[in-house]
Scaffold this motif. Structure first.
Motif, PDB file in Angstrom:
ATOM      1  N   LYS A 229       0.835  -1.205   0.000  1.00 22.03           N
ATOM      2  CA  LYS A 229       0.000   0.000   0.000  1.00 22.03           C
ATOM      3  C   LYS A 229       0.867   1.250   0.000  1.00 22.03           C
ATOM      4  O   LYS A 229       0.564   2.219  -0.698  1.00 22.03           O
ATOM      5  CB  LYS A 229      -0.952   0.020   1.196  1.00 22.03           C
ATOM      6  N   ILE A 230       1.946   1.248   0.743  1.00 19.90           N
ATOM      7  CA  ILE A 230       2.833   2.413   0.788  1.00 19.90           C
ATOM      8  C   ILE A 230       3.508   2.617  -0.570  1.00 19.90           C
ATOM      9  O   ILE A 230       3.584   3.737  -1.075  1.00 19.90           O
ATOM     10  CB  ILE A 230       3.870   2.268   1.917  1.00 19.90           C
ATOM     11  N   ILE A 231       3.980   1.527  -1.174  1.00 22.60           N
ATOM     12  CA  ILE A 231       4.608   1.631  -2.495  1.00 22.60           C
ATOM     13  C   ILE A 231       3.584   2.118  -3.519  1.00 22.60           C
ATOM     14  O   ILE A 231       3.891   2.959  -4.371  1.00 22.60           O
ATOM     15  CB  ILE A 231       5.225   0.291  -2.935  1.00 22.60           C
ATOM     16  N   CYS A 232       2.380   1.625  -3.421  1.00 22.34           N
ATOM     17  CA  CYS A 232       1.319   2.044  -4.340  1.00 22.34           C
ATOM     18  C   CYS A 232       0.991   3.525  -4.149  1.00 22.34           C
ATOM     19  O   CYS A 232       0.849   4.266  -5.131  1.00 22.34           O
ATOM     20  CB  CYS A 232       0.084   1.183  -4.121  1.00 22.34           C
TER      21      CYS A 232
ATOM     22  N   ASP B 141      12.254  21.226 -11.303  1.00 20.07           N
ATOM     23  CA  ASP B 141      12.866  19.914 -11.086  1.00 20.07           C
ATOM     24  C   ASP B 141      12.290  19.347  -9.796  1.00 20.07           C
ATOM     25  O   ASP B 141      12.238  20.033  -8.774  1.00 20.07           O
ATOM     26  CB  ASP B 141      14.380  20.040 -10.947  1.00 20.07           C
ATOM     27  N   HIS B 142      11.843  18.109  -9.858  1.00 23.90           N
ATOM     28  CA  HIS B 142      11.313  17.442  -8.680  1.00 23.90           C
ATOM     29  C   HIS B 142      12.254  16.331  -8.258  1.00 23.90           C
ATOM     30  O   HIS B 142      13.076  15.868  -9.039  1.00 23.90           O
ATOM     31  CB  HIS B 142       9.926  16.862  -8.960  1.00 23.90           C
ATOM     32  N   ASN B 143      12.119  15.923  -7.024  1.00 22.00           N
ATOM     33  CA  ASN B 143      12.901  14.812  -6.518  1.00 22.00           C
ATOM     34  C   ASN B 143      11.957  13.901  -5.747  1.00 22.00           C
ATOM     35  O   ASN B 143      11.461  14.273  -4.685  1.00 22.00           O
ATOM     36  CB  ASN B 143      14.029  15.316  -5.620  1.00 22.00           C
ATOM     37  N   CYS B 144      11.715  12.715  -6.288  1.00 19.36           N
ATOM     38  CA  CYS B 144      10.755  11.812  -5.663  1.00 19.36           C
ATOM     39  C   CYS B 144      11.215  11.321  -4.295  1.00 19.36           C
ATOM     40  O   CYS B 144      10.414  10.796  -3.527  1.00 19.36           O
ATOM     41  CB  CYS B 144      10.429  10.642  -6.592  1.00 19.36           C
ATOM     42  N   MET B 145      12.483  11.530  -3.957  1.00 23.40           N
ATOM     43  CA  MET B 145      12.965  11.137  -2.633  1.00 23.40           C
ATOM     44  C   MET B 145      12.418  12.044  -1.531  1.00 23.40           C
ATOM     45  O   MET B 145      12.611  11.768  -0.353  1.00 23.40           O
ATOM     46  CB  MET B 145      14.496  11.126  -2.595  1.00 23.40           C
ATOM     47  N   GLN B 146      11.726  13.102  -1.901  1.00 29.66           N
ATOM     48  CA  GLN B 146      11.113  13.984  -0.917  1.00 29.66           C
ATOM     49  C   GLN B 146       9.828  13.388  -0.343  1.00 29.66           C
ATOM     50  O   GLN B 146       9.220  13.969   0.545  1.00 29.66           O
ATOM     51  CB  GLN B 146      10.816  15.361  -1.539  1.00 29.66           C
ATOM     52  N   TYR B 147       9.416  12.247  -0.856  1.00 32.12           N
ATOM     53  CA  TYR B 147       8.220  11.579  -0.350  1.00 32.12           C
ATOM     54  C   TYR B 147       8.397  11.335   1.148  1.00 32.12           C
ATOM     55  O   TYR B 147       9.452  10.880   1.587  1.00 32.12           O
ATOM     56  CB  TYR B 147       7.992  10.267  -1.106  1.00 32.12           C
ATOM     57  N   PRO B 148       7.394  11.632   1.960  1.00 33.68           N
ATOM     58  CA  PRO B 148       7.581  11.596   3.419  1.00 33.68           C
ATOM     59  C   PRO B 148       7.806  10.205   4.009  1.00 33.68           C
ATOM     60  O   PRO B 148       8.435  10.091   5.062  1.00 33.68           O
ATOM     61  CB  PRO B 148       6.288  12.212   3.962  1.00 33.68           C
ATOM     62  N   ILE B 149       7.329   9.154   3.374  1.00 34.84           N
ATOM     63  CA  ILE B 149       7.539   7.796   3.897  1.00 34.84           C
ATOM     64  C   ILE B 149       8.674   7.170   3.105  1.00 34.84           C
ATOM     65  O   ILE B 149       8.534   6.870   1.922  1.00 34.84           O
ATOM     66  CB  ILE B 149       6.245   6.956   3.798  1.00 34.84           C
TER      67      ILE B 149
END
Length: 157
Positions: free
Chosen positions: A37-40, A145-153
């Motif tokens: 669920k988190i990955i989704c 520019d975005h960085n997907c590593m900014q995702y909180p989890i």
């Protein structure tokens, strides 16, 4: 060795870098047996906040090049077909998803990015005239520019 991209096309390449990072984080999350669920949720966040906009940019500024430069038609058509395929993967995630689906999505997205960076974009850059390239650059000017590593989890850690 990194591919040298014309200044006009660099915003798309930077977004591609973030897409490859997204694929890597998916693989790491699966290897760590992170909650599906988190990955989704992460994947849907990436789709809604990054990739969907990226596809719209590419389709707006590149899709008509095949009409002006017929030699680009097949590559542009492949890009569009792959965009639809990837969109279907994300739509499926909203309904039901497995680790195999996430792996397939990651592999397809990486393959798609590699195609654009290694084949389509160099072909575009060597085919279109400087005015067309400048129009693309102007259209893409100011793209964030975005960085997907900014995702909180941080499920990949």
């Amino acid at each position: 060795m990194p591919i040298k991209r014309t200044e006009a096309m660099q915003p798309l390449s930077r977004q591609h870098h973030n897409g490859l990072l997204f694929c890597l984080l998916l693989k790491k999350g699966i290897a760590k047996n992170a909650a599906i669920k988190i990955i989704c949720d992460f994947s849907m966040h990436f789709w809604e906040n990054d990739l969907q906009h990226h596809f719209q940019l590419e389709e707006t500024c590149l899709s008509n090049l095949g009409n002006t430069y017929p030699v680009l038609h097949n590559g542009i058509q492949q890009m569009l077909n792959e965009h639809r395929l990837l969109q279907q993967y994300f739509q499926k995630m909203a309904i039901h998803v497995t680790y195999n689906d996430i792996t397939a999505l990651s592999e397809w997205l990486e393959k798609h990015i590699r195609f654009e960076e290694r084949i389509l974009f160099p072909h575009i850059e060597t085919t279109i005239n400087s005015e067309a390239l400048q129009r693309i650059g102007k259209f893409l000017q100011g793209e964030a520019d975005h960085n997907c590593m900014q995702y909180p989890i941080r499920f990949w850690e």
